[in-house]
Design a protein around this motif. Sequence first.
Motif, PDB file in Angstrom:
ATOM      1  N   LEU A 225      35.895  53.282  20.743  1.00 32.49           N
ATOM      2  CA  LEU A 225      35.351  52.094  20.072  1.00 32.49           C
ATOM      3  C   LEU A 225      34.043  52.415  19.359  1.00 32.49           C
ATOM      4  O   LEU A 225      33.771  51.907  18.260  1.00 32.49           O
ATOM      5  CB  LEU A 225      35.128  50.987  21.095  1.00 32.49           C
ATOM      6  CG  LEU A 225      36.396  50.310  21.639  1.00 32.49           C
ATOM      7  CD1 LEU A 225      36.044  49.326  22.742  1.00 32.49           C
ATOM      8  CD2 LEU A 225      37.155  49.607  20.514  1.00 32.49           C
ATOM      9  N   PHE A 226      33.223  53.265  19.994  1.00 30.64           N
ATOM     10  CA  PHE A 226      31.950  53.627  19.359  1.00 30.64           C
ATOM     11  C   PHE A 226      32.187  54.270  17.998  1.00 30.64           C
ATOM     12  O   PHE A 226      31.549  53.896  16.993  1.00 30.64           O
ATOM     13  CB  PHE A 226      31.171  54.571  20.269  1.00 30.64           C
ATOM     14  CG  PHE A 226      29.892  55.078  19.650  1.00 30.64           C
ATOM     15  CD1 PHE A 226      28.724  54.342  19.737  1.00 30.64           C
ATOM     16  CD2 PHE A 226      29.863  56.289  18.963  1.00 30.64           C
ATOM     17  CE1 PHE A 226      27.548  54.807  19.150  1.00 30.64           C
ATOM     18  CE2 PHE A 226      28.695  56.760  18.370  1.00 30.64           C
ATOM     19  CZ  PHE A 226      27.531  56.014  18.476  1.00 30.64           C
ATOM     20  N   PHE A 227      33.104  55.210  17.932  1.00 33.17           N
ATOM     21  CA  PHE A 227      33.316  55.921  16.674  1.00 33.17           C
ATOM     22  C   PHE A 227      34.179  55.123  15.698  1.00 33.17           C
ATOM     23  O   PHE A 227      34.062  55.297  14.480  1.00 33.17           O
ATOM     24  CB  PHE A 227      33.908  57.301  16.952  1.00 33.17           C
ATOM     25  CG  PHE A 227      32.898  58.254  17.530  1.00 33.17           C
ATOM     26  CD1 PHE A 227      31.905  58.806  16.719  1.00 33.17           C
ATOM     27  CD2 PHE A 227      32.884  58.561  18.879  1.00 33.17           C
ATOM     28  CE1 PHE A 227      30.953  59.667  17.243  1.00 33.17           C
ATOM     29  CE2 PHE A 227      31.932  59.416  19.412  1.00 33.17           C
ATOM     30  CZ  PHE A 227      30.956  59.965  18.600  1.00 33.17           C
ATOM     31  N   PHE A 228      35.018  54.223  16.201  1.00 31.17           N
ATOM     32  CA  PHE A 228      35.701  53.307  15.278  1.00 31.17           C
ATOM     33  C   PHE A 228      34.675  52.420  14.588  1.00 31.17           C
ATOM     34  O   PHE A 228      34.782  52.122  13.387  1.00 31.17           O
ATOM     35  CB  PHE A 228      36.718  52.443  16.038  1.00 31.17           C
ATOM     36  CG  PHE A 228      38.075  53.082  16.149  1.00 31.17           C
ATOM     37  CD1 PHE A 228      38.758  53.507  15.009  1.00 31.17           C
ATOM     38  CD2 PHE A 228      38.675  53.247  17.385  1.00 31.17           C
ATOM     39  CE1 PHE A 228      40.014  54.089  15.114  1.00 31.17           C
ATOM     40  CE2 PHE A 228      39.924  53.834  17.493  1.00 31.17           C
ATOM     41  CZ  PHE A 228      40.601  54.260  16.357  1.00 31.17           C
ATOM     42  N   ASN A 229      33.662  51.992  15.331  1.00 28.81           N
ATOM     43  CA  ASN A 229      32.620  51.146  14.740  1.00 28.81           C
ATOM     44  C   ASN A 229      31.827  51.886  13.671  1.00 28.81           C
ATOM     45  O   ASN A 229      31.343  51.274  12.707  1.00 28.81           O
ATOM     46  CB  ASN A 229      31.685  50.629  15.834  1.00 28.81           C
ATOM     47  CG  ASN A 229      32.228  49.387  16.507  1.00 28.81           C
ATOM     48  OD1 ASN A 229      32.309  48.324  15.892  1.00 28.81           O
ATOM     49  ND2 ASN A 229      32.630  49.511  17.765  1.00 28.81           N
ATOM     50  N   THR A 230      31.656  53.203  13.826  1.00 33.21           N
ATOM     51  CA  THR A 230      30.942  53.959  12.780  1.00 33.21           C
ATOM     52  C   THR A 230      31.726  53.946  11.479  1.00 33.21           C
ATOM     53  O   THR A 230      31.136  54.039  10.391  1.00 33.21           O
ATOM     54  CB  THR A 230      30.696  55.414  13.213  1.00 33.21           C
ATOM     55  OG1 THR A 230      31.959  56.095  13.369  1.00 33.21           O
ATOM     56  CG2 THR A 230      29.921  55.479  14.526  1.00 33.21           C
ATOM     57  N   LEU A 231      33.070  53.816  11.582  1.00 35.15           N
ATOM     58  CA  LEU A 231      33.906  53.804  10.373  1.00 35.15           C
ATOM     59  C   LEU A 231      33.753  52.516   9.572  1.00 35.15           C
ATOM     60  O   LEU A 231      34.240  52.425   8.426  1.00 35.15           O
ATOM     61  CB  LEU A 231      35.374  54.012  10.755  1.00 35.15           C
ATOM     62  CG  LEU A 231      35.727  55.421  11.245  1.00 35.15           C
ATOM     63  CD1 LEU A 231      37.171  55.470  11.720  1.00 35.15           C
ATOM     64  CD2 LEU A 231      35.505  56.453  10.135  1.00 35.15           C
ATOM     65  N   LEU A 232      33.106  51.518  10.157  1.00 34.53           N
ATOM     66  CA  LEU A 232      32.841  50.299   9.385  1.00 34.53           C
ATOM     67  C   LEU A 232      31.838  50.567   8.266  1.00 34.53           C
ATOM     68  O   LEU A 232      31.666  49.731   7.363  1.00 34.53           O
ATOM     69  CB  LEU A 232      32.301  49.209  10.321  1.00 34.53           C
ATOM     70  CG  LEU A 232      33.290  48.711  11.389  1.00 34.53           C
ATOM     71  CD1 LEU A 232      32.623  47.709  12.322  1.00 34.53           C
ATOM     72  CD2 LEU A 232      34.518  48.079  10.719  1.00 34.53           C
ATOM     73  N   GLN A 233      31.178  51.732   8.340  1.00 37.69           N
ATOM     74  CA  GLN A 233      30.244  52.143   7.276  1.00 37.69           C
ATOM     75  C   GLN A 233      30.902  53.117   6.296  1.00 37.69           C
ATOM     76  O   GLN A 233      30.236  53.630   5.388  1.00 37.69           O
ATOM     77  CB  GLN A 233      29.016  52.812   7.908  1.00 37.69           C
ATOM     78  CG  GLN A 233      28.354  51.999   9.006  1.00 37.69           C
ATOM     79  CD  GLN A 233      27.890  50.635   8.515  1.00 37.69           C
ATOM     80  OE1 GLN A 233      27.372  50.512   7.389  1.00 37.69           O
ATOM     81  NE2 GLN A 233      28.089  49.613   9.338  1.00 37.69           N
ATOM     82  N   HIS A 234      32.183  53.399   6.504  1.00 42.23           N
ATOM     83  CA  HIS A 234      32.900  54.339   5.634  1.00 42.23           C
ATOM     84  C   HIS A 234      33.002  53.753   4.228  1.00 42.23           C
ATOM     85  O   HIS A 234      33.173  52.538   4.060  1.00 42.23           O
ATOM     86  CB  HIS A 234      34.293  54.601   6.210  1.00 42.23           C
ATOM     87  CG  HIS A 234      34.984  55.777   5.594  1.00 42.23           C
ATOM     88  ND1 HIS A 234      35.647  55.701   4.386  1.00 42.23           N
ATOM     89  CD2 HIS A 234      35.113  57.068   6.014  1.00 42.23           C
ATOM     90  CE1 HIS A 234      36.168  56.881   4.100  1.00 42.23           C
ATOM     91  NE2 HIS A 234      35.851  57.732   5.072  1.00 42.23           N
ATOM     92  N   PRO A 235      32.907  54.589   3.211  1.00 40.11           N
ATOM     93  CA  PRO A 235      32.962  54.080   1.820  1.00 40.11           C
ATOM     94  C   PRO A 235      34.291  53.424   1.458  1.00 40.11           C
ATOM     95  O   PRO A 235      34.349  52.614   0.528  1.00 40.11           O
ATOM     96  CB  PRO A 235      32.702  55.335   0.969  1.00 40.11           C
ATOM     97  CG  PRO A 235      32.944  56.488   1.877  1.00 40.11           C
ATOM     98  CD  PRO A 235      32.602  56.033   3.252  1.00 40.11           C
ATOM     99  N   SER A 236      35.370  53.740   2.172  1.00 35.85           N
ATOM    100  CA  SER A 236      36.673  53.157   1.839  1.00 35.85           C
ATOM    101  C   SER A 236      36.795  51.778   2.463  1.00 35.85           C
ATOM    102  O   SER A 236      36.759  51.617   3.680  1.00 35.85           O
ATOM    103  CB  SER A 236      37.806  54.053   2.344  1.00 35.85           C
ATOM    104  OG  SER A 236      39.050  53.385   2.217  1.00 35.85           O
ATOM    105  N   GLU A 237      36.954  50.749   1.600  1.00 36.97           N
ATOM    106  CA  GLU A 237      37.123  49.392   2.103  1.00 36.97           C
ATOM    107  C   GLU A 237      38.457  49.234   2.823  1.00 36.97           C
ATOM    108  O   GLU A 237      38.576  48.456   3.776  1.00 36.97           O
ATOM    109  CB  GLU A 237      37.006  48.389   0.952  1.00 36.97           C
ATOM    110  CG  GLU A 237      35.613  48.335   0.341  1.00 36.97           C
ATOM    111  CD  GLU A 237      35.507  47.270  -0.736  1.00 36.97           C
ATOM    112  OE1 GLU A 237      36.533  46.561  -0.966  1.00 36.97           O
ATOM    113  OE2 GLU A 237      34.429  47.141  -1.330  1.00 36.97           O
ATOM    114  N   ASP A 238      39.488  49.969   2.368  1.00 40.63           N
ATOM    115  CA  ASP A 238      40.788  49.905   3.038  1.00 40.63           C
ATOM    116  C   ASP A 238      40.670  50.377   4.488  1.00 40.63           C
ATOM    117  O   ASP A 238      41.230  49.766   5.402  1.00 40.63           O
ATOM    118  CB  ASP A 238      41.811  50.777   2.296  1.00 40.63           C
ATOM    119  CG  ASP A 238      42.157  50.209   0.924  1.00 40.63           C
ATOM    120  OD1 ASP A 238      42.354  48.979   0.845  1.00 40.63           O
ATOM    121  OD2 ASP A 238      42.229  50.982  -0.034  1.00 40.63           O
ATOM    122  N   LEU A 239      39.924  51.482   4.668  1.00 42.47           N
ATOM    123  CA  LEU A 239      39.737  51.999   6.028  1.00 42.47           C
ATOM    124  C   LEU A 239      38.941  51.000   6.867  1.00 42.47           C
ATOM    125  O   LEU A 239      39.257  50.759   8.035  1.00 42.47           O
ATOM    126  CB  LEU A 239      39.026  53.356   5.980  1.00 42.47           C
ATOM    127  CG  LEU A 239      38.693  53.980   7.342  1.00 42.47           C
ATOM    128  CD1 LEU A 239      39.935  54.122   8.216  1.00 42.47           C
ATOM    129  CD2 LEU A 239      38.029  55.347   7.150  1.00 42.47           C
TER     130      LEU A 239
END
Length: 709
Positions: A225-239
């Motif tokens: 969950l911690f690293f999934f939350n970091t992906l909320l800052q990923h440049p891809s809106e789809d991701l």
Amino acid sequence: MGAQNINLLPPLVESGQFEQLVQSGQTISATTSPYDNSLAVFLSPTTVSGSNSNSDREEPVYFASYDVVPSSERRLFIADTQVIFSMFHGMLESAKSREPSWIQTPEALELMRKFSVDYVNFIKECWIHASQPMPRTDGPLQFSADHYRSLYSCFSLFVVLYLPEPGYEDAPVGEDLMEWLNIHFIEPSTEEGDHLSSLDRPWEDEEFWPYLKRVTLRGLTKASLFFFNTLLQHPSEDLQDLVRTIIPVVESQPRLQNFSAERDFAFASRKWKDKVKAIRIEMDRVPEESRFDDFENWWDSLSDIVGILEGRNPVIQRVCEELGADWKEVCSAWGIFVDSRLRRQDLVDVAAEVLEIMPADPTNLEDMIHSALFSGKPEQALRYASQLDAWLSAHFADVMEPLGLLETDENSESELSKRDEYVLSYAEYLHSDPTQWKITIAYMYSCGDIGRERGDEILVRVPLRLHPSEAPSTPEEAIAQAVKEVSEVCFNYQREAVRRTVCRIAAQTCVRQKDYGLAVSYCISAEDWVSLGRVIDSILDEYVHNGAAEFAKQASKIAPSVQELQSRTVSEAIFVHRLIFAVRYSQIHKYKLEQDFVSAASDIVTLLREEIAPKSWWPVLLCDSVELLQYGSTLLFASSDAAELLSKLEEISIRASQGSGDDYLSVLTRTIKGGGEKEALERLKVVRLALARYFARCTIGSDRHALST
């Protein structure tokens, strides 16, 4: 341990030259030690009568052993786990008084689980202790920390698969397996997580997606969950959109432990799987061109994670292979994602399928033990365990038998059950260290008649002298302490015949050390009246060889035993009679040393009149009386007592003239250096003369008394 070959350095015979050795009239021989399980290996002639030109040449003798003697830390491990073993067998002994079916009841299974968990916890402590980087005064560890880690993983897996908590035998096993995997094979490492969490854009690191796949596969929800939350800052809106959907799904994955009924768990799992399917539908809507960032195809990596959550076995297996995981991880993940209701009995088929594609490592005994346990092959696990550590196979087998996992029939050749074979093998390893004899026989005595016979052989060979650092202040105390310990063990295991044998051996040892008091005590304890007679002879020999003073000193030690025997009904009264004589005769010499001549004279007459003294000692007593017959002006003997002395003297003379002198004169003859029967009779003439003078004094004394009256 338990090797079948011993390599000697330097070799007694070079490789390929044994035939030449035989042709020269020699061969290699070995003899086993009665003290432990070591061997003495040496060259010997092929025939006893054959002459050998090299027979006078000194040849080396090798002292070798199949097993390495346990070191200090290993002895601690052995001793502490034997306590658990004894308690386990105490439970099995008490089970014999119950119904035969009791051993399969929840109560019995709970006890067996408890003892097995005790083994696991203690192995864990040993592993932690061995892992500490501390200075050791007794040298390096005999077994590495990794060895104890292997024992820990194997025994804990055995408990997970074969000794679940009572009532949970048919419960899903996936979560238990994953917990076992995460405890014993930690992946991914804490260092990897710390490194990635320190990055502002962790997805740019090449280890990010492998790490996220691994924590998802391992059910490490907090990390994923911690690293999934970091992906909320990923440049891809789809991701980002997909991650927002995935996070609550990962967070809400049903866990069996959170449900009171399996039915509720199954229902929640089906609903959860529907949510995962919805994620897959959302993923498929992402355009091909949007599935990449500046570093890699994020969509493929996320698809693998969703494939894991979906329980797609090909995906799980491929991801495990890519991550360097093995079959254990696939089987554990199967019970979490593929079939969350996987039963222990069904795990065998799953393991067979996985192992066919991802086989266990044949060079790794720990891995082979795991695969055998997963595959429901306990006997195969025992074979591998015996190669890893005889301790493991013995304690595995000991628990497996009451669980009904092993054949109980005896092998037609060895006459041992499968369980007893492994336990006795471990006991033989323990026998390499004679100081562990109590523990060794505890295992042996649990192995039927053959084990009891082997245990008896060890008990009768327990050294009666302790190690110098452990010994009491005197050899006598050392022997007494050792015999006491052996006797206690014999009592606990009801080995009365062995106890008596040990007492006989101890008596012989005490005689050699001239501790006649203990020797007599041990003979009485063993009810070995023949040996008691020999001990008494040894005490009496002290008079012959070392004189009256030494004899009195040694014989005084056996006086307490006379009182003990007189309070018992003993069938062999002749030996009691001789013991009484030795004590009473030593008392005569004590009286003489104390100048209590009246008591000495009285006891001499009593020993002769009541025939307490053997006939071979009559001449010696008569010679002892000479000093008393000639004592000053005091008449120490009544006339009737003097007549008794004369009567015995006459009997000796008559019997000697009739050819039976050896029956009477053998002891007196031995006191005369270089003398024989003739010299003994000459010495008795002195007694006759002393008696004649004594009677004359008695007559004169009576005449004076008559005149005075």
